[in-house]
Design a protein around this motif. Structure first.
Motif, PDB file in Angstrom:
ATOM      1  N   PRO A   1      -6.357   0.839   3.568  1.00 53.27           N
ATOM      2  CA  PRO A   1      -7.471   0.033   4.101  1.00 53.27           C
ATOM      3  C   PRO A   1      -7.037  -1.300   4.692  1.00 53.27           C
ATOM      4  CG  PRO A   1      -7.459  -0.036   1.695  1.00 53.27           C
ATOM      5  CD  PRO A   1      -6.462   1.014   2.102  1.00 53.27           C
ATOM      6  N   ARG A   2      -5.784  -1.697   4.451  1.00 48.54           N
ATOM      7  CA  ARG A   2      -5.316  -2.984   4.985  1.00 48.54           C
ATOM      8  C   ARG A   2      -4.768  -2.883   6.400  1.00 48.54           C
ATOM      9  NH1 ARG A   2      -1.814  -3.759  -0.435  1.00 48.54           N
ATOM     10  NH2 ARG A   2      -1.720  -1.504  -0.051  1.00 48.54           N
TER      11      ARG A   2
ATOM     12  N   TYR B   1       2.675   6.971  11.130  1.00 55.20           N
ATOM     13  CA  TYR B   1       2.688   5.576  11.575  1.00 55.20           C
ATOM     14  C   TYR B   1       1.371   4.926  11.161  1.00 55.20           C
ATOM     15  CZ  TYR B   1       2.271   1.592  14.766  1.00 55.20           C
ATOM     16  OH  TYR B   1       2.089   0.336  15.291  1.00 55.20           O
ATOM     17  N   ASP B   2       1.433   3.999  10.225  1.00 56.92           N
ATOM     18  CA  ASP B   2       0.211   3.325   9.778  1.00 56.92           C
ATOM     19  C   ASP B   2       0.546   2.051   9.016  1.00 56.92           C
ATOM     20  OD1 ASP B   2       1.221   4.521   7.502  1.00 56.92           O
ATOM     21  OD2 ASP B   2      -0.328   6.045   7.380  1.00 56.92           O
ATOM     22  N   LEU B   3       1.542   1.338   9.488  1.00 60.38           N
ATOM     23  CA  LEU B   3       1.909   0.040   8.932  1.00 60.38           C
ATOM     24  C   LEU B   3       2.404  -0.817  10.081  1.00 60.38           C
ATOM     25  CD1 LEU B   3       4.001  -0.777   5.785  1.00 60.38           C
ATOM     26  CD2 LEU B   3       4.779  -1.621   7.989  1.00 60.38           C
ATOM     27  N   ASP B   4       1.905  -2.041  10.179  1.00 61.52           N
ATOM     28  CA  ASP B   4       2.343  -2.924  11.258  1.00 61.52           C
ATOM     29  C   ASP B   4       3.223  -4.061  10.759  1.00 61.52           C
ATOM     30  OD1 ASP B   4       0.841  -3.088  14.325  1.00 61.52           O
ATOM     31  OD2 ASP B   4       0.460  -1.414  12.973  1.00 61.52           O
ATOM     32  N   ASN B   5       2.690  -4.863   9.870  1.00 67.66           N
ATOM     33  CA  ASN B   5       3.470  -5.981   9.343  1.00 67.66           C
ATOM     34  C   ASN B   5       2.859  -6.381   8.015  1.00 67.66           C
ATOM     35  OD1 ASN B   5       4.984  -8.250   8.876  1.00 67.66           O
ATOM     36  ND2 ASN B   5       4.821  -9.035  10.954  1.00 67.66           N
ATOM     37  N   TRP B   6       3.476  -5.908   6.946  1.00 67.76           N
ATOM     38  CA  TRP B   6       2.931  -6.144   5.612  1.00 67.76           C
ATOM     39  C   TRP B   6       4.031  -6.592   4.672  1.00 67.76           C
ATOM     40  CZ3 TRP B   6       4.148  -3.805   0.928  1.00 67.76           C
ATOM     41  CH2 TRP B   6       3.325  -4.157  -0.151  1.00 67.76           C
ATOM     42  N   ASN B   7       3.853  -7.743   4.060  1.00 76.60           N
ATOM     43  CA  ASN B   7       4.738  -8.232   2.995  1.00 76.60           C
ATOM     44  C   ASN B   7       6.216  -8.207   3.409  1.00 76.60           C
ATOM     45  OD1 ASN B   7       4.964  -9.328   0.419  1.00 76.60           O
ATOM     46  ND2 ASN B   7       5.372  -7.345  -0.530  1.00 76.60           N
TER      47      ASN B   7
ATOM     48  N   ALA C   1       9.366   5.560   6.812  1.00 77.04           N
ATOM     49  CA  ALA C   1       8.298   6.217   6.062  1.00 77.04           C
ATOM     50  C   ALA C   1       8.855   7.427   5.335  1.00 77.04           C
ATOM     51  CB  ALA C   1       7.180   6.634   7.009  1.00 77.04           C
ATOM     52  N   LYS C   2       8.877   7.359   4.016  1.00 77.83           N
ATOM     53  CA  LYS C   2       9.369   8.480   3.208  1.00 77.83           C
ATOM     54  C   LYS C   2       8.183   9.381   2.869  1.00 77.83           C
ATOM     55  CE  LYS C   2      13.162   5.684   1.395  1.00 77.83           C
ATOM     56  NZ  LYS C   2      13.775   5.068   0.190  1.00 77.83           N
ATOM     57  N   VAL C   3       8.134  10.521   3.544  1.00 75.73           N
ATOM     58  CA  VAL C   3       6.960  11.379   3.499  1.00 75.73           C
ATOM     59  C   VAL C   3       7.371  12.785   3.072  1.00 75.73           C
ATOM     60  CG1 VAL C   3       4.894  12.098   4.763  1.00 75.73           C
ATOM     61  CG2 VAL C   3       6.143  10.074   5.500  1.00 75.73           C
TER      62      VAL C   3
ATOM     63  N   MET D   1       1.735  -0.977   0.673  1.00 78.20           N
ATOM     64  CA  MET D   1       1.427  -0.226   1.890  1.00 78.20           C
ATOM     65  C   MET D   1       2.545   0.752   2.231  1.00 78.20           C
ATOM     66  SD  MET D   1      -0.513  -2.553   4.737  1.00 78.20           S
ATOM     67  CE  MET D   1      -0.690  -1.135   5.833  1.00 78.20           C
ATOM     68  N   THR D   2       3.739   0.460   1.766  1.00 84.82           N
ATOM     69  CA  THR D   2       4.895   1.299   2.086  1.00 84.82           C
ATOM     70  C   THR D   2       4.928   2.601   1.304  1.00 84.82           C
ATOM     71  OG1 THR D   2       6.104  -0.043   0.466  1.00 84.82           O
ATOM     72  CG2 THR D   2       6.362  -0.625   2.792  1.00 84.82           C
TER      73      THR D   2
END
Length: 773
Positions: free
Chosen positions: A166-167, A213-219, A228-230, A592-593
C-alpha cells in the motif's frame, strides 16, 4: 464603463498572430514513402500491396549496420537516403494523452487533451466496457495529435503491475491488487487503444513494467538497485498474470521490461523472461522495450556486466528490441565488431519494431490518406469525450461510510455548505501522475458551488498540513454552515514515481483538522478523500460527527462535478475498492522489499492483498456502498463439472496427482462453468451494481484464501431485476499454483461467493472427456 476601440492595424496583427499560432501544429508530413519523393516511393518496403514481412525484409536489406543500431533507441535516427524520418517512440497515454514522454507536445491546435481519472479510480468502476471506451477516446485523440505533427503513435501505457504494497508511490497508476482485475483492465484498455482493424494498429500500446516491479524508493532501496526475490509460485499466480492476459487476450503490441532484477538477473537481460516467456510462450506480436535507461542501469548501477558492449549484447540476445535511452545506439555496433553480437541479432530486434511501425501505417505514405487520417483538432476535447471523463469519475467514486444514512444531502435542506481542506479547490492534483494538459477542470469547490452556497476555507496550506494557523477559520466555517464537506488526502508530493510512502496515515495534522472541524460543525460532516493508495482513517469509526466518507481517488478533470453529483444524489455511487485498506500497524514490521504474497504465521509475516492476508482491515477489497440495496440469487448453476483430460486412460490417471490436475493435461478450450445470477434492486433509487464472484478452492492446496474469478457491472432500475450469465473458465480461474510454479485444478468442492450467497460445485476428473452439470 467607456467603450474601447481597437485600431484596425492592431486587429490585423492579432489575427496574424492567431494564424501563426494555429500553424504551430501543422499537418504531419509522411514519415516514409512520401508519394512526392520519386527516389523512394517505389522501393519494396513502400509497396503497400506486399505483405508486411516482405516489406520489412526489403528495408532491412537496404540498411547498413551503422543505420540499424541508430534505430534501436527511442529517438530513432532518420535515414535520409531512404526517405525515412527520425521517430520518437516514447509517448504516454496512461489515462489520456500525456506530455510526460518527449514524443508528445501540447500547444497550437492542441492545447490539451481529455484527462480521465487516474487508473486506480477508473478501476474502481469494475466496468470493462468503460475501460475499453476510454481507450478508444484516448487513441482518437492520440491519432489526431499525430496527424497534427505533435504526437507519436507508440504509447507506453498501461501500467499493469500488481499494487502489492500500500505504500507504493506508483500504485495509483495501476488497476489495483487483484491479478484478474488488472489483467482484464489491461486487455480492455489495450483493445480500446489499438482498435480492432485486423493487423492494422490505431496506436501501439505497451504493458509495463515486466515483472515484479512495485518499489520505487523506500528506506534507502531504490528501483535501480533492487533485486526482487520472487518464488516461481508468486511469479506464476500473481505477478505475471496481468502481462499474460495483456499479451494473449489484449494482443498488445509491446511489453516493457523493468529496472529491477528478479532473482539476480536484470529483467531486460533475462532471456527466460523476454525470449522464452513473453515472445515464446505468450506469442507477443510486437516489440519489447526497456524502461528508460534500463540497459545503462544494469551496467552502470547493478554492475551486471563487465563492459558496455556485453550489456548491449546481453539485452538484445535476451529479446530486447528497443532501448529507451541511448545505450544500444552507442555500444551495439562495437558489440557486433567484437563478436559478442551478430548483425542477425540486431536484425531480429528491428524486425519487431519495424513491423509495428508498418502495422501503424507509418510506411504507407501520406498520413491524411490512411485510416484515421481524418482525425484532427476537432476530435480532441470533444463534448462527448469530456462527458465520458465525467462519467468515469462518477463510476469510480466509492462510498465508504454512510451513517444514518446521511447521504445524499438534500439541496433544499442543506442550503449552505462549508467546503474545507487542502484538496477542496484543487485542479491539477485531481489528474494524478502521467497526465497531460486537461481540456479544463471542475474543482471540488466549483462542483459543490453549482448546487448550493459555499463557505470555503482550506484549513491547511497544503496536504502536508504541518501547521494549524488556518484551523480556526475552518472551524468557524463549519459552525456557520448547514453541512460540511472536508476534502483531505494526498497528492503527488506524498505518493509518486520515485516516492513511496512512509506510512498509511493522513499527512501532517490533517486528522486533527478533520476531528476538530467535525466536532464543531453545526450540521453533518462528510469526508472526501483523494489518494491513489489506501489511507488509515480508523479514527472515523468512533467519531459520530463524521457521517459519510467518499474515496474519490484522483478523479480527473471533471472530478469536482462528479463528487458533487454523488454528494447531492444526482448520481448513485457504485464504485468498489480495487485495493485493501490496511491499518497503520500492518506495515510496522513489513519491509517493502519482502516479495512473498503468502502469509507465514511462524515468521509473523502477514501476507499481501486480500487473497493471502487475514488480519484486520480498515476497508476490505471490493467494499463500496450505494444509495439503494441490491440482493442476489442464483437462478441456475452446475453442482458438478467433470474436467476432461488429454490422452488415454493410463496417461489420464498419471495426470491426476494429489487430487489436482495439471492445467496443461486438461482439455481447457471449452471448459467453462456457467452461472446465472439474478440481481434485484430492492431500494428506491436506480443504480449500477458491481457483481463480484469469489472462489474458495478445496482445503489442503497452495491456494489463496479466496480469489476473484469474475466480475460484472449491471445497471438496475428501482424495483427491477437483471439476470446475468457469468462464465467462469475453469482452467484460468479455478486453478491454483503449486510451490513449483505449476498451475493445477484442485478436485473436490469449490465454493463460489456472490455477495451473501454461497454455491458449491464439485470438480472431478473425467475419463470420457465430457462435462456434466
Amino acid at each position: 464603463m467607456a467603450s474601447t476601440t481597437i485600431p484596425i492595424s492592431l486587429t490585423v496583427l492579432l489575427l496574424l498572430l492567431l494564424l501563426l499560432g494555429r500553424q504551430s501544429s501543422a499537418a504531419r508530413e509522411s514519415f516514409a514513402c512520401d508519394p512526392k519523393d520519386a527516389a523512394t516511393r517505389n522501393l519494396g518496403f513502400c509497396r503497400v500491396s506486399l505483405a508486411i514481412p516482405d516489406r520489412v525484409r526489403d528495408l532491412l536489406g537496404r540498411l547498413t549496420l551503422q543505420e540499424k543500431v541508430k534505430l534501436l533507441v527511442n529517438n530513432a535516427a532518420a535515414v535520409p537516403r531512404l526517405g525515412i524520418k527520425g521517430y520518437e517512440w516514447w509517448s504516454e497515454a496512461l489515462h489520456g494523452v500525456s506530455n510526460v514522454g518527449p514524443g508528445t507536445k501540447f500547444g497550437g491546435d492542441f492545447p490539451g487533451a481529455t484527462s480521465f481519472p487516474q487508473v486506480i479510480t477508473t478501476a474502481a468502476s469494475f466496468n470493462a466496457s468503460l475501460w475499453e471506451a476510454i481507450g478508444r477516446v484516448v487513441s482518437d485523440e492520440a491519432r489526431a495529435m499525430y496527424n497534427g505533427g505533435v504526437a507519436g503513435l507508440t504509447y507506453w501505457s498501461p501500467n499493469v503491475n500488481i499494487f502489492r504494497d500500500p505504500r507504493w508511490g506508483r500504485g495509483q497508476e495501476t488497476p489495483g491488487e487483484d491479478p484478474v482485475v488488472v489483467g482484464t483492465y489491461a486487455a480492455s484498455y489495450v483493445r480500446g487503444l489499438q482498435g480492432n482493424d485486423g493487423n492494422r494498429l490505431k496506436v501501439a500500446a505497451c504493458c509495463k513494467h515486466f515483472t515484479a516491479y512495485d518499489l520505487d524508493n523506500w528506506n534507502g532501496v531504490d528501483r535501480f538497485h533492487f533485486n526482487a526475490k520472487v518464488s516461481k509460485q508468486d511469479i506464476e499466480d500473481t505477478f505475471d498474470v496481468p502481462f499474460r492476459m495483456c499479451v494473449k487476450e489484449g494482443k498488445v503490441a509491446s511489453v516493457m521490461c523493468s529496472y529491477n532484477q528478479v532473482n539476480g538477473v536484470p529483467t531486460c537481460a533475462d532471456p527466460n523472461l523476454l525470449k522464452k516467456t513473453v515472445r515464446g510462450e505468450w506469442r507477443l506480436d510486437g516489440y519489447i522495450v526497456s524502461d528508460c535507461d534500463s540497459v545503462g542501469v544494469f551496467y552502470d548501477s547493478q554492475h551486471y556486466t563487465s563492459t558496455p558492449e556485453e550489456a548491449a549484447a546481453d539485452a538484445i540476445k535476451a529479446g530486447l528490441d528497443l532501448d529507451c535511452g541511448p545505450f544500444l545506439a552507442v555500444h551495439s555496433e562495437e558489440a557486433v565488431k567484437s563478436g559478442l553480437l551478430t548483425e542477425a541479432d540486431v536484425n531480429s530486434a528491428l524486425v519487431n519494431t519495424l513491423t509495428v511501425q508498418m502495422r501503424l501505417g507509418m510506411f504507407d505514405g501520406e498520413p491524411s490518406a490512411q485510416p484515421y487520417g481524418n482525425l484532427g483538432p476537432r476530435d480532441v476535447c470533444t463534448p462527448a469525450h469530456q462527458d465520458l471523463a465525467y462519467e468515469a469519475a462518477k463510476q469510480g467514486i466509492v462510498l465508504l461510510k454512510n451513517h444514518g444514512p446521511i447521504l445524499p444531502l438534500s439541496v433544499r435542506r442543506f442550503r449552505t455548505i462549508a467546503v474545507i481542506g487542502p484538496n477542496s479547490n484543487v485542479t491539477v492534483p485531481m489528474i494524478g501522475n502521467y497526465a497531460g494538459v486537461a481540456c479544463g477542470y471542475t474543482s471540488p469547490l466549483q462542483g459543490i458551488g453549482k448546487y448550493t452556497r459555499t463557505i470555503h476555507q482550506p484549513g491547511c496550506a497544503d496536504v502536508a498540513c504541518v501547521r494549524d494557523q488556518m484551523f480556526g477559520a475552518a472551524i468557524d466555517a463549519a459552525r456557520g454552515a448547514d453541512a460540511t464537506v472536508l476534502f483531505m488526502g494526498l497528492n503527488q508530493s506524498i505518493e509518486a514515481e520515485t516516492r513511496d510512502r512512509t506510512d498509511l496515515l493522513l499527512p501532517g495534522r490533517q486528522q486533527e483538522l478533520v476531528s476538530k472541524v467535525a466536532a464543531a460543525a453545526r450540521g453533518p460532516t462528510i469526508l472526501v478523500l483523494m489518494s491513489g493508495g489506501p489511507i488509515d482513517v480508523s479514527f472515523t469509526n468512533n467519531d459520530p460527527h463524521i457521517a459519510g466518507i467518499l474515496w474519490a481517488g484522483y478523479p480527473g478533470q471533471a472530478g469536482g462535478a462528479a463528487i458533487a453529483d454523488i454528494v447531492f444524489g444526482f448520481s448513485n455511487p457504485g464504485g468498489k475498492l480495487p485495493i485493501t485498506w490496511y491499518p497503520q500497524e500492518y506495515i510496522s514490521n513489513l519491509p517493502m522489499t519482502a516479495m512473498d504474497m503468502r502469509s507465514s504465521p511462524s515468521k509473523s509475516y502477514p501476507g499481501r492483498t486480500y487473497r493471502f492476508y487475514k488480519g484486520p482491515v480498515v476497508y476490505p477489497f471490493g467494499h463500496g456502498l450505494t444509495y439503494t440495496k441490491f440482493v442476489h440469487s442464483i437462478a441456475s448453476a452446475p453442482t458438478l463439472v467433470q474436467v476432461p483430460l488429454h490422452g488415454h486412460r493410463k496417461s489420464q490417471n498419471a495426470s491426476v496427482s494429489g487430487k489436482a490436475i495439471r492445467v496443461t493435461h486438461a482439455k481447457c478450450s471449452r471448459l467453462s462453468l456457467g452461472v446465472h445470477v439474478d440481481v434485484k434492486n430492492v431500494g428506491s433509487r436506480e443504480g449500477s451494481h458491481t457483481l463480484l464472484v469469489f472462489s474458495n478452492p478445496p482445503a489442503g492446496h497452495w491456494a489463496p484464501h479466496k480469489q476473484l474469478v469474475a466480475f460484472e457491472k449491471v445497471h438496475v432500475a428501482a424495483g427491477a431485476t437483471q439476470r446475468l450469465r457469468i462464465n467462469i473458465h475453469v482452467c484460468k480461474y479455478l486453478s491454483v499454483v503449486d510451490k513449483s510454479g505449476i498451475r493445477r485444478i484442485p478436485l473436490g468442492q469449490h465454493s463460489l461467493h456472490i455477495g451473501d450467497v454461497r454455491h458449491s460445485v464439485s470438480l472431478q476428473a473425467a475419463t470420457l472427456g465430457v462435462i456434466k452439470s
